[in-house]
Write a protein that holds these residues in place. Structure first.
Motif, PDB file in Angstrom:
ATOM      1  N   ALA A 166      -2.508   7.299 -21.356  1.00 58.10           N
ATOM      2  CA  ALA A 166      -1.823   6.019 -20.838  1.00 58.10           C
ATOM      3  C   ALA A 166      -2.497   4.840 -21.423  1.00 58.10           C
ATOM      4  O   ALA A 166      -1.803   3.598 -21.402  1.00 58.10           O
ATOM      5  N   GLU A 220      -0.027   9.862 -14.419  1.00 59.25           N
ATOM      6  CA  GLU A 220      -1.151   8.962 -14.195  1.00 59.25           C
ATOM      7  C   GLU A 220      -0.576   7.875 -13.220  1.00 59.25           C
ATOM      8  O   GLU A 220      -1.299   7.312 -12.285  1.00 59.25           O
ATOM      9  N   PRO A 221       0.640   7.382 -13.499  1.00 61.78           N
ATOM     10  CA  PRO A 221       0.984   6.438 -12.577  1.00 61.78           C
ATOM     11  C   PRO A 221       1.409   6.816 -11.384  1.00 61.78           C
ATOM     12  O   PRO A 221       1.376   6.194 -10.408  1.00 61.78           O
ATOM     13  N   ALA A 225      -0.063   5.282  -7.967  1.00 59.85           N
ATOM     14  CA  ALA A 225       0.629   4.996  -6.754  1.00 59.85           C
ATOM     15  C   ALA A 225       0.339   5.693  -5.474  1.00 59.85           C
ATOM     16  O   ALA A 225       0.459   5.096  -4.399  1.00 59.85           O
ATOM     17  N   THR A 263       3.615   0.140 -10.473  1.00 51.70           N
ATOM     18  CA  THR A 263       2.397   0.807 -11.386  1.00 51.70           C
ATOM     19  C   THR A 263       2.799   0.373 -12.837  1.00 51.70           C
ATOM     20  O   THR A 263       1.851   0.322 -13.697  1.00 51.70           O
ATOM     21  N   ALA A 264       4.012   0.117 -13.107  1.00 56.15           N
ATOM     22  CA  ALA A 264       4.296  -0.611 -14.494  1.00 56.15           C
ATOM     23  C   ALA A 264       4.540  -2.067 -14.478  1.00 56.15           C
ATOM     24  O   ALA A 264       5.882  -2.292 -14.110  1.00 56.15           O
ATOM     25  N   SER A 332       9.321  10.873  -8.552  1.00 52.39           N
ATOM     26  CA  SER A 332       8.233  10.131  -8.119  1.00 52.39           C
ATOM     27  C   SER A 332       8.273   9.851  -6.758  1.00 52.39           C
ATOM     28  O   SER A 332       7.615   9.861  -5.876  1.00 52.39           O
ATOM     29  N   VAL A 364      -0.264   1.037 -17.264  1.00 52.28           N
ATOM     30  CA  VAL A 364       0.026   1.392 -16.018  1.00 52.28           C
ATOM     31  C   VAL A 364      -1.250   0.664 -15.201  1.00 52.28           C
ATOM     32  O   VAL A 364      -2.341   0.744 -15.610  1.00 52.28           O
ATOM     33  N   GLN A 365      -0.811   0.134 -14.063  1.00 50.77           N
ATOM     34  CA  GLN A 365      -1.753  -0.421 -13.276  1.00 50.77           C
ATOM     35  C   GLN A 365      -1.950  -0.046 -11.784  1.00 50.77           C
ATOM     36  O   GLN A 365      -0.889   0.430 -11.187  1.00 50.77           O
TER      37      GLN A 365
END
Length: 382
Positions: A166, A220-221, A225, A263-264, A332, A364-365
């Motif tokens: 990522a 990863e996201p 999440a 997440t994005a 997801s 991604v956060q």
């Protein structure tokens, strides 16, 4: 307590480690209909404009141009990343979607399996834990191992490289290029061995590898999440308890989370023709940052608040829109809903025991540490 400065500004440092895309300055710009500037390009925050630009064919998804704009100047490395991980052309994205469809409908993405893994990961928990490391990582590891048809121990060897994939999506990939390149090499090595095991032909190897690589990137996201879900619902006992007995409530809470804090947080597009935004015109080749966080909040009355039973007025843009809409969006949502229901049935409402630690602000956060107390519900009859 000092009052927060609400003075309008025109420039924000979106690559600062402390920056968040729910920053009050973006909210203020959104409500006033202004653009904000960053060193990457203008940031667009309102729902109508972000949605229109995501669907506009003359505003393109161009990963190689994004890499160059962020300081990656090696053509061979840039082309390699762009061809492996992300696509410029809509037809390439659609071909990937078609090749991934059987996987997305396979056993690794069965919601009942996600729920079972959530229960397995929490079998020994009753008290304080760090949710991401103790629960979310285990769920993701089990699903990824199932996807690749390998044991968990084999997958654990590449778990960190999978997360590092990522890194290339950050606004500053030049800082982490060596780490991301090493991650791709390690994951490709494993996928090469698995392709030979499965008898994948040389002609089909590229598409087979891309589809598996893309799915692994998506974990990863999903992992972040999961952490965001527990961090957000901690201290919300009514929603948590209702999610244990009612799938509709769980699904609504998940959808609201995806709207409220995706997440994005941003999507980057590039102009192919002159583009007029607000009071300025951008020449061809310029990047535009489309802020999904703020656009989603602009779409709803009282949109800055998390309302788990909200009935959406307009679709959120967390998964994009148009030709590059996220391939794994439905999977997801279904998995997160199943995991929430399983956890809520086993535990009382999570109680925060420390500060949530967030990851970097772009790409991604999400929270990478969520310290909570998970106390078991009493068993029936006891």
């Amino acid at each position: 307590m000092a009052e927060r400065d609400e003075t309008p500004c025109s420039f924000i440092e979106v690559d600062s480690p402390s920056f968040r895309f729910d920053d009050h300055r973006l909210r203020l710009a959104r409500t006033e209909g202004r653009l904000l500037d960053s060193r990457y390009g203008p940031v667009v925050c309102d729902h109508a404009t972000v949605g229109r630009l995501l669907r506009q064919p003359t505003l393109v998804h161009d990963p190689w141009r994004q890499l160059r704009h962020s300081g990656v100047t090696d053509d061979a490395i840039g082309a390699w990343f762009a061809s492996l991980l992300i696509f410029s052309r809509a037809e390439d994205h659609d071909a990937l979607r078609q090749s991934m469809r059987p996987l997305l409908r396979g056993p690794a993405f069965d919601p009942s399996f996600a729920a079972a893994e959530a229960l397995a990961a929490t079998a020994q928990l009753d008290g304080e834990c760090e949710f991401v490391a103790d629960v979310a990582d285990s769920i993701v590891q089990a699903q990824a191992a199932r996807l690749l048809d390998i044991d968990k121990g084999t997958y654990s060897e590449i778990a960190q490289p999978v997360r590092d994939l990522a890194l290339i999506h950050r606004l500053t990939p030049a800082r982490t290029l060596a780490q991301a390149k090493s991650a791709v090499e390690q994951v490709q090595d494993l996928l090469g061995r698995l392709a030979r095991r499965e008898g994948v032909t040389a002609a089909g190897r590229a598409n087979w590898t891309r589809s598996r690589m893309s799915l692994l990137i998506g974990f990863e996201p999903y992992r972040l999440a999961l952490g965001q879900l527990v961090a957000t619902l901690a201290g919300r006992p009514r929603t948590w308890s209702a999610a244990a007995d009612d799938e509709t409530t769980a699904r609504s809470a998940v959808r609201e989370l995806l709207r409220w804090m995706p997440t994005a947080p941003i999507q980057i597009r590039f102009t192919e023709v002159p583009l007029t935004l607000a009071d300025r015109t951008l020449e061809p080749g310029r990047p535009v940052l489309l802020c999904a966080v703020q656009a989603n909040r602009d779409a709803e009355p009282d949109g800055d608040a998390y309302r788990p039973l909200r009935e959406p007025a307009r679709p959120h843009l967390s998964f994009g829109a148009g030709l590059h809409y996220c391939i794994g969006a439905t999977a997801s949502e279904r998995q997160l809903t199943a995991v929430l229901g399983a956890l809520a049935a086993r535990f009382r409402t999570p109680e925060p025991t420390g500060a949530v630690r967030w990851g970097p602000p772009s790409g991604v956060q999400g929270p990478i540490e969520v310290p909570v107390r998970l106390n078991r519900r009493p068993m029936p009859g006891r």
